[in-house]
Design a protein around this motif. Structure first.
Motif, PDB file in Angstrom:
ATOM      1  N   MET A   1      32.839 -15.086  15.561  1.00 39.77           N
ATOM      2  CA  MET A   1      31.463 -15.715  15.348  1.00 39.77           C
ATOM      3  C   MET A   1      31.504 -17.009  14.433  1.00 39.77           C
ATOM      4  N   THR A   2      30.580 -17.935  14.719  1.00 41.30           N
ATOM      5  CA  THR A   2      30.708 -18.954  13.679  1.00 41.30           C
ATOM      6  C   THR A   2      29.685 -18.924  12.753  1.00 41.30           C
ATOM      7  N   LEU A   3      29.730 -19.659  11.745  1.00 37.75           N
ATOM      8  CA  LEU A   3      28.643 -19.782  10.718  1.00 37.75           C
ATOM      9  C   LEU A   3      27.294 -19.967  11.114  1.00 37.75           C
ATOM     10  N   THR A   4      27.039 -20.915  12.263  1.00 33.98           N
ATOM     11  CA  THR A   4      25.768 -21.227  12.742  1.00 33.98           C
ATOM     12  C   THR A   4      25.037 -20.032  13.458  1.00 33.98           C
ATOM     13  N   THR A   5      25.817 -19.003  13.845  1.00 34.16           N
ATOM     14  CA  THR A   5      25.069 -17.993  14.531  1.00 34.16           C
ATOM     15  C   THR A   5      24.085 -17.323  13.480  1.00 34.16           C
ATOM     16  N   PRO A   6      24.530 -16.728  12.328  1.00 32.49           N
ATOM     17  CA  PRO A   6      23.506 -16.209  11.590  1.00 32.49           C
ATOM     18  C   PRO A   6      22.465 -17.301  11.048  1.00 32.49           C
ATOM     19  N   GLY A   7      22.952 -18.444  10.935  1.00 31.85           N
ATOM     20  CA  GLY A   7      22.113 -19.567  10.646  1.00 31.85           C
ATOM     21  C   GLY A   7      20.652 -19.848  11.698  1.00 31.85           C
ATOM     22  N   LEU A   8      21.039 -19.361  12.939  1.00 36.12           N
ATOM     23  CA  LEU A   8      19.982 -19.425  13.831  1.00 36.12           C
ATOM     24  C   LEU A   8      18.733 -18.732  13.501  1.00 36.12           C
ATOM     25  N   LEU A   9      19.001 -17.578  12.802  1.00 36.43           N
ATOM     26  CA  LEU A   9      17.833 -16.462  12.329  1.00 36.43           C
ATOM     27  C   LEU A   9      17.112 -16.997  11.057  1.00 36.43           C
ATOM     28  N   PHE A  10      17.394 -17.885  10.498  1.00 34.93           N
ATOM     29  CA  PHE A  10      16.662 -18.393   9.171  1.00 34.93           C
ATOM     30  C   PHE A  10      15.348 -18.979   9.632  1.00 34.93           C
ATOM     31  N   GLY A  67      11.872  -7.451   6.491  1.00 33.38           N
ATOM     32  CA  GLY A  67      12.205  -8.900   6.774  1.00 33.38           C
ATOM     33  C   GLY A  67      12.992  -9.513   5.547  1.00 33.38           C
ATOM     34  N   VAL A  68      12.656  -9.226   4.430  1.00 28.05           N
ATOM     35  CA  VAL A  68      13.293  -9.738   3.359  1.00 28.05           C
ATOM     36  C   VAL A  68      14.807  -9.263   3.347  1.00 28.05           C
ATOM     37  N   ALA A  69      14.856  -8.062   3.572  1.00 25.97           N
ATOM     38  CA  ALA A  69      16.538  -7.271   3.868  1.00 25.97           C
ATOM     39  C   ALA A  69      16.979  -8.244   4.936  1.00 25.97           C
ATOM     40  N   ALA A  70      16.602  -8.440   5.918  1.00 24.68           N
ATOM     41  CA  ALA A  70      17.226  -9.167   7.275  1.00 24.68           C
ATOM     42  C   ALA A  70      17.450 -10.429   6.780  1.00 24.68           C
ATOM     43  N   PHE A  71      16.878 -11.240   5.892  1.00 26.62           N
ATOM     44  CA  PHE A  71      17.037 -12.609   5.341  1.00 26.62           C
ATOM     45  C   PHE A  71      18.148 -12.382   4.486  1.00 26.62           C
ATOM     46  N   LEU A  72      18.084 -11.604   3.626  1.00 26.91           N
ATOM     47  CA  LEU A  72      19.182 -11.375   2.554  1.00 26.91           C
ATOM     48  C   LEU A  72      20.592 -11.128   3.191  1.00 26.91           C
ATOM     49  N   LEU A  73      20.460 -10.151   4.175  1.00 29.56           N
ATOM     50  CA  LEU A  73      21.792  -9.742   4.696  1.00 29.56           C
ATOM     51  C   LEU A  73      22.442 -10.972   5.683  1.00 29.56           C
ATOM     52  N   CYS A  74      21.326 -11.771   6.347  1.00 28.67           N
ATOM     53  CA  CYS A  74      21.944 -12.876   7.161  1.00 28.67           C
ATOM     54  C   CYS A  74      22.558 -13.896   6.148  1.00 28.67           C
ATOM     55  N   THR A  75      21.904 -14.168   4.866  1.00 32.04           N
ATOM     56  CA  THR A  75      22.562 -15.104   4.104  1.00 32.04           C
ATOM     57  C   THR A  75      23.805 -14.712   3.674  1.00 32.04           C
ATOM     58  N   LEU A  76      24.134 -13.239   3.380  1.00 29.10           N
ATOM     59  CA  LEU A  76      25.230 -12.706   2.897  1.00 29.10           C
ATOM     60  C   LEU A  76      26.259 -12.744   4.111  1.00 29.10           C
ATOM     61  N   SER A  77      25.835 -12.575   5.273  1.00 29.59           N
ATOM     62  CA  SER A  77      26.718 -12.744   6.537  1.00 29.59           C
ATOM     63  C   SER A  77      27.283 -14.062   6.635  1.00 29.59           C
ATOM     64  N   MET A  78      26.384 -15.125   6.260  1.00 25.59           N
ATOM     65  CA  MET A  78      27.074 -16.561   6.392  1.00 25.59           C
ATOM     66  C   MET A  78      27.936 -16.497   5.229  1.00 25.59           C
ATOM     67  N   ASN A  86      35.480 -12.491   8.338  1.00 22.52           N
ATOM     68  CA  ASN A  86      34.987 -12.440   9.687  1.00 22.52           C
ATOM     69  C   ASN A  86      34.305 -11.030   9.608  1.00 22.52           C
ATOM     70  N   THR A  87      35.105  -9.938   9.530  1.00 26.23           N
ATOM     71  CA  THR A  87      34.622  -8.808   9.984  1.00 26.23           C
ATOM     72  C   THR A  87      33.464  -8.322   9.105  1.00 26.23           C
ATOM     73  N   ILE A  91      29.647  -7.583  10.697  1.00 26.89           N
ATOM     74  CA  ILE A  91      28.906  -6.353  10.096  1.00 26.89           C
ATOM     75  C   ILE A  91      27.622  -6.687   9.557  1.00 26.89           C
ATOM     76  N   LEU A  92      27.656  -7.637   8.328  1.00 31.18           N
ATOM     77  CA  LEU A  92      26.380  -7.878   7.777  1.00 31.18           C
ATOM     78  C   LEU A  92      25.379  -8.438   8.732  1.00 31.18           C
ATOM     79  N   PHE A  93      25.915  -9.421   9.602  1.00 30.87           N
ATOM     80  CA  PHE A  93      24.899  -9.737  10.655  1.00 30.87           C
ATOM     81  C   PHE A  93      24.297  -8.745  11.489  1.00 30.87           C
TER      82      PHE A  93
END
Length: 149
Positions: A1-10, A67-78, A86-87, A91-93
């Motif tokens: 998975m690349t860095l842009t995948t979680p970035g798409l959710l922003f 929603g805020v948890a999803a946003f924060l976890l997405c940021t941590l995933s990135m 990567n693992t 998982i965070l994503f």
């Protein structure tokens, strides 16, 4: 998975949080208007609406938390993907997607509850006595005109 995948959710998560905030603000305004309109005593229909409004406010708060948890976890995933954990990033994503799903499901339930609020208002309207005035465009179903046999 690349860095842009979680970035798409922003953008999606940001828009959802904005929509949730708008729903909250509309309810807050409605509650303020209801309080000002009712004065010292309240009608029974308003009691039913208050119960409904309380449920909806709690649901919107839950939607926002997920929603805020999803946003924060997405940021941590990135961030984890950025530092090549990567693992951890994957998982965070996944957890972020789960929180986003919970937020959306809660939103769906809140929409259902808001329909109940409209039903309460419709029942209140139906319980009012009928007016003696009949509009020109409305003819009662069993009403026969002079020309009909």
């Amino acid at each position: 998975m690349t860095l842009t995948t979680p970035g798409l959710l922003f953008p999606a998560i940001s828009l959802l949080l904005l929509a949730y905030t708008n729903r909250f603000l509309v309810l807050a305004q409605l509650i303020r208007e209801l309080n000002a309109r009712e004065g010292e005593s309240i009608r029974p229909v308003v009691v039913a609406q208050i119960t409904n409004l309380r449920k909806r406010i709690k649901l919107i708060r839950t939607m926002q938390v997920y929603g805020v948890a999803a946003f924060l976890l997405c940021t941590l995933s990135m961030f984890a993907l950025f530092i090549e954990f990567n693992t951890t990033g994957i998982i965070l994503f996944g957890v972020s997607l789960s929180c986003l799903s919970l937020s959306l499901l809660t939103s769906l339930f809140e929409i259902h509850i808001s329909c109940d609020a409209i039903e309460i208002e419709l029942q209140n309207i139906e319980n009012k006595p009928l007016s003696n005035r009949v509009s020109k465009n409305f003819i009662e179903p069993n009403h026969k005109t002079k020309n009909s046999n």
